[in-house]
Structure formats: C-alpha cells, structure tokens
Scaffold this motif. Structure first.
Motif, PDB file in Angstrom:
ATOM      1  N   LYS A  76       0.848  -1.192   0.000  1.00 15.41           N
ATOM      2  CA  LYS A  76       0.000   0.000   0.000  1.00 15.41           C
ATOM      3  C   LYS A  76       0.886   1.246   0.000  1.00 15.41           C
ATOM      4  O   LYS A  76       1.846   1.328   0.757  1.00 15.41           O
ATOM      5  N   PHE A  77       0.528   2.225  -0.815  1.00 19.82           N
ATOM      6  CA  PHE A  77       1.331   3.445  -0.867  1.00 19.82           C
ATOM      7  C   PHE A  77       1.337   4.136   0.490  1.00 19.82           C
ATOM      8  O   PHE A  77       2.363   4.676   0.916  1.00 19.82           O
ATOM      9  N   GLU A  78       0.193   4.161   1.179  1.00 23.26           N
ATOM     10  CA  GLU A  78       0.111   4.846   2.463  1.00 23.26           C
ATOM     11  C   GLU A  78       1.132   4.310   3.466  1.00 23.26           C
ATOM     12  O   GLU A  78       1.731   5.075   4.219  1.00 23.26           O
ATOM     13  N   THR A  79       1.320   3.002   3.457  1.00 23.75           N
ATOM     14  CA  THR A  79       2.279   2.388   4.385  1.00 23.75           C
ATOM     15  C   THR A  79       3.703   2.784   4.021  1.00 23.75           C
ATOM     16  O   THR A  79       4.502   3.170   4.882  1.00 23.75           O
ATOM     17  N   TYR A  80       4.024   2.672   2.743  1.00 27.83           N
ATOM     18  CA  TYR A  80       5.361   3.020   2.262  1.00 27.83           C
ATOM     19  C   TYR A  80       5.644   4.501   2.499  1.00 27.83           C
ATOM     20  O   TYR A  80       6.706   4.880   3.005  1.00 27.83           O
ATOM     21  N   THR A 170       8.374  -6.479   1.436  1.00 31.33           N
ATOM     22  CA  THR A 170       7.692  -7.307   2.426  1.00 31.33           C
ATOM     23  C   THR A 170       6.217  -6.999   2.500  1.00 31.33           C
ATOM     24  O   THR A 170       5.809  -5.857   2.371  1.00 31.33           O
ATOM     25  N   ARG A 171       5.425  -8.020   2.697  1.00 31.81           N
ATOM     26  CA  ARG A 171       3.985  -7.838   2.775  1.00 31.81           C
ATOM     27  C   ARG A 171       3.565  -7.218   4.099  1.00 31.81           C
ATOM     28  O   ARG A 171       2.530  -6.573   4.192  1.00 31.81           O
ATOM     29  N   CYS A 172       4.380  -7.428   5.123  1.00 29.01           N
ATOM     30  CA  CYS A 172       3.974  -6.933   6.441  1.00 29.01           C
ATOM     31  C   CYS A 172       4.201  -5.432   6.559  1.00 29.01           C
ATOM     32  O   CYS A 172       3.708  -4.799   7.473  1.00 29.01           O
TER      33      CYS A 172
END
Length: 254
Positions: A76-80, A170-172
């Motif tokens: 997700k862009f928000e996470t990155y 990473t997915r997490c």
C-alpha cells in the motif's frame, strides 16, 4: 478526497506518464497523510518542535515516496509513504542536532534515580520520589521530562540505516519482524496485558486512544479534558513503565 478507484487511475497514469501535473495531484491527495504522521510524532516531541515544522519536513518525504514508489509491488502506498515521511522528519531533526549534552546527562540521571528508588521500594517510582532522589523540585522534574522527549526521536526510526527500500520487499510493511517470529502470540498478549496493568487510568487511556484508536494529541486532550502538554507527559510516563515489563518487545506494539 478521491475515491479508491480514482486514486488507482491516477497512479496508473503517473506510472505510465509521470508528468509534473499528475505528481502535484498526488502530493495534494496525500498531504493529509503528512499531517497525520507529523501529529503522531509530535506526541513524542512535545513542544520541542513546532508541528508546522514537522509537516514541512514531512512533505519532502511524501514527494520522495511518490517518486520512488513501485506500483507493481504488493504494498500500500500509504504504508510506504508513512515510513518515508517519518524518516524525512526525523532525519531533519537529527541534522539540526537538537539534543544538548545536558539533556542526555539528565536522561542518565533520571534512569539511575528510577533504578535506585525501585530497588529500595520494590515499586514503580513516582514523580515525587524521583524529584526527591534527584534533589530537584517537582516542577524541575516536569521540565526535564519534557526535554527528554527529544532524545526518544533517535530510536523512533531506524529504517534509514537498514535501507528504506526494505519496506517495498515485504507484505507486512514493517521494519520489525512479525510478532509471531519474535515471541509467541499468547506470551506477547500476556506481556502487553501485564504492562497495561501497571499504568494509571489516564495513562492507559492515552495508550489506548493513541495506538488503538489512532487519535492525535489534540483529540486525546479534548477527551480527557487536559492540556496537550499533559497528554504528552502521560504518554512518556506510560511508555517508560511499559518498557520495564515488555523490554524490546515494546517496539512490536508502538
């Protein structure tokens, strides 16, 4: 705010043809994310750094995230972007070297005072006991504790040293190992429960509202009916108590 479908179209457009106009659209669309990250960091920093300054530093992180985001990755862009924004803010604070030697020395003195009081009493040290052990007034202790929020910033974000691109692989979407790889889930829950048990009612409310409800400093102050400065103090004290029980596992939660 754009709908999810509209955001996806904008990203597809920018991925194929990264024009300045599309880039600016993305910056405007995610500007609120910068404010959110800056607001959460202000909880640690208290009033040592102006909120508007944190937002200004964070904008550079957002722009960097937009330029380097790989749409083909399952992230997700928000996470990155949150990590990039946070990193940009903390990096700027480190460059400005806002942690005087006297503040670092006070941190060591408080840590030693806590150790001495708790060895003697067998209980968590109160502010009154710490002030007495340090030979200072309660007011002076509050001032010291407020200044020490700045020292916390050094350990808030290590992803720059380990490579910010790691989050794309990473997915997490976390710089920490998944909790199940570090400690059994039931044991982690027990440690968390134990650590919350040593907090006062207001300290526990601050932790719950901040980490579980994801409220800002200002929102929590309104709910509890106290100043933002008081909320910040409660947060600092709560984390200090929790760390004695959870140790490094506290990083999994916060």
């Amino acid at each position: 705010m754009m709908k999810v479908v509209e955001k996806e179209k904008l990203w597809q457009e920018y991925s194929k043809n990264p024009t300045q106009e599309t880039r600016e659209q993305l910056i405007v669309e995610y500007a609120q994310l910068v404010k959110l990250v800056a607001g959460r960091l202000s909880m640690y920093l208290g009033y040592n750094v102006e909120y508007d300054d944190l937002v200004s530093y964070g904008i550079f992180g957002l722009i960097d995230a937009i330029d380097k985001f790989d749409l083909s990755k399952n992230v997700k862009f928000e996470t990155y972007a949150s990590l990039r924004i946070r990193g940009a803010i903390l990096d700027q604070i480190r460059k400005m070297d806002w942690i005087p030697r006297t503040v670092r020395q006070r941190q060591k003195r408080i840590d030693e005072a806590v150790k001495q009081v708790e060895m003697r009493t067998g209980k968590n040290a109160t502010d009154e006991e710490l002030a007495l052990e340090l030979g200072i007034t309660d007011k002076e202790l509050n001032t010291w504790q407020s200044q020490l929020k700045v020292t916390n910033v050094v350990s808030l974000n290590e992803f720059e040293e380990t490579g910010p691109e790691l989050v794309m692989d990473t997915r997490c979407n976390s710089k920490f190992a998944p909790p199940e790889d570090v400690i059994a889930e039931d044991e982690l829950k027990q440690k968390l429960s134990d650590s919350l048990g040593v907090l006062t009612d207001n300290e526990r409310k601050v932790i719950e509202l901040y980490y579980y409800e994801e409220m800002t400093l200002k929102e929590i102050s309104r709910i509890l009916g106290v100043s933002e400065s008081r909320v910040s103090q409660l947060h600092t004290k709560a984390l200090a108590k929790m760390k004695k029980i959870m140790g490094d596992y506290l990083n999994i939660i916060v």
